[in-house]
Design an enzyme around this catalytic site. Structure first.
Site, PDB file in Angstrom:
ATOM      1  CG  ASP A 102      52.649  29.750  67.015  1.00  0.00           C
ATOM      2  OD1 ASP A 102      51.754  28.930  67.297  1.00  0.00           O
ATOM      3  OD2 ASP A 102      52.430  30.854  66.491  1.00  0.00           O
ATOM      4  CE  LYS A 121      46.352  31.244  68.774  1.00  0.00           C
ATOM      5  NZ  LYS A 121      47.081  31.842  67.654  1.00  0.00           N
ATOM      6  CD  GLN A 159      47.149  34.987  65.627  1.00  0.00           C
ATOM      7  OE1 GLN A 159      47.219  34.505  66.749  1.00  0.00           O
ATOM      8  NE2 GLN A 159      46.820  34.268  64.571  1.00  0.00           N
TER       9      GLN A 159
END
Ligand code: NAP
Length: 292
Positions: A119, A52, A96
């Site tokens: 997200d 990412k 994460q």
């Protein structure tokens, strides 16, 4: 059969973003920033956050990996999220997952400022998605919608059958395809492990989206001729012939199903390639909302 090339489309999206970011750089403006918060040292999570961050840098975006010890307390982690909520250099915050067991994941996700929730997992983003308001879409389902759009696959009035009801893939993609919008407006069925025989549903699919997590589970006798197949699965199976001793396959038995399909995503090289591209797109969109 037409192959839906996730690499080609994700590269296109990245080039489009890169051009937009170049305009910002050339005019001396601030660039979009993404912070990825990694708790602990799980190798898979480390690899995901690395990709990412690399993706951001390739595009000229600002990125940071905040690495935290697995022993961090929930309150300390919430304070870190709070710090980035207030930091004007970061437009996107990604924690994460999974987090260590002593930390309540829901509490941490809910602590992210909704305007930085790239997200798309915050309950406000999820609620807005369901009621059809402007929001951040979770990256994998967003990638699926983008693949269908860019391959000009008709979705209006088509029967989309989603196999799997997870919060990160099955439920959001079903809700996205249901919206009365361009690139959606479908008739949607969701099935899951409680179905006695999923082929009763999959046989009816004009567009089949498989997000089950079971290698090669969908076979040609479970789909109709001409079906569009979107395979979200990423499963590792033994392969003594490969150097690594394993290979990655989808939830769909590609060789068996492809001849019967009109379009199909491969694994690897399909949906999986889209997720990071859509995260970068969400970060750019967060930047636009915050800075303009
Ligand atoms: P998940 O949370 O494990 O959910 C799997 C879903 O499939 C559940 O709803 C489960 O039903 C259903 N299911 C399992 N076995 C079934 C069966 N035999 N028949 C019908 N339904 C069944 O998985 P996920 O996170 O959604 O991920 C699904 C797959 O996509 C995995 O292979 C994952 O690695 C992959 N994935 C890829 C990406 C990407 O490309 N970037 C992103 C996310 C996930 P119940 O709800 O009843 O248990």
């Amino acid at each position: 059969m037409n192959l839906i090339d996730g690499k080609k489309i994700s590269d296109e999206i990245k080039v489009e973003l890169q051009e937009k970011i170049k305009v910002l750089i050339d005019s001396g403006r601030k660039v979009p920033g993404l912070v990825t918060i990694l708790v602990g040292d799980d190798p898979a999570s480390q690899s995901y956050v690395g990709s990412k961050s690399k993706g951001c840098e390739q595009l000229g975006m600002h990125s940071k990996i905040e690495r935290l010890d697995a022993s961090i307390s929930e309150d300390e982690l919430l304070a870190v999220v709070g710090k980035y909520n207030a930091d004007p250099d970061y437009h996107g915050i990604l924690v994460q997952l999974p987090l260590p067991n002593h930390i309540d994941e829901d509490k941490v996700v809910e602590a992210i400022a909704p305007e930085k929730d790239v997200d798309g997992f915050h309950p406000i983003s999820v609620g807005n998605l369901v009621i059809g308001k402007d929001t951040f879409f979770p990256c994998t389902p967003y990638g699926i919608v983008e693949l269908l759009k860019r391959y000009k696959i008709e979705t209006k009035g088509k029967h989309v059958v989603v196999v799997g009801r997870s919060n990160i893939v099955g439920k959001p993609i079903a809700n996205m395809m249901l919206q009365k919008k361009e690139g959606a407006n479908s008739i949607v069925t969701i099935c899951h492990s409680a179905a006695e025989d999923i082929s009763k549903y999959t046989m009816q699919a004009d567009i089949l989206i498989a997000a089950i997590g079971r290698a090669n589970y969908i076979t040609s006798d479970m789909v109709k001729e001409g079906v569009v197949v979107v395979d979200v699965g990423i499963n590792r199976i033994d392969d003594p012939e490969s150097g690594k001793g394993y290979k990655i396959v989808g939830d769909v038995d590609f060789d068996d199903v492809a001849p019967k399909s009109s379009y199909i995503t491969p694994v690897p090289g399909g949906v999986g390639r889209m997720t990071i591209a859509m995260l970068l797109k969400n970060t750019y969109e967060a930047y636009l909302k915050i800075e303009q």
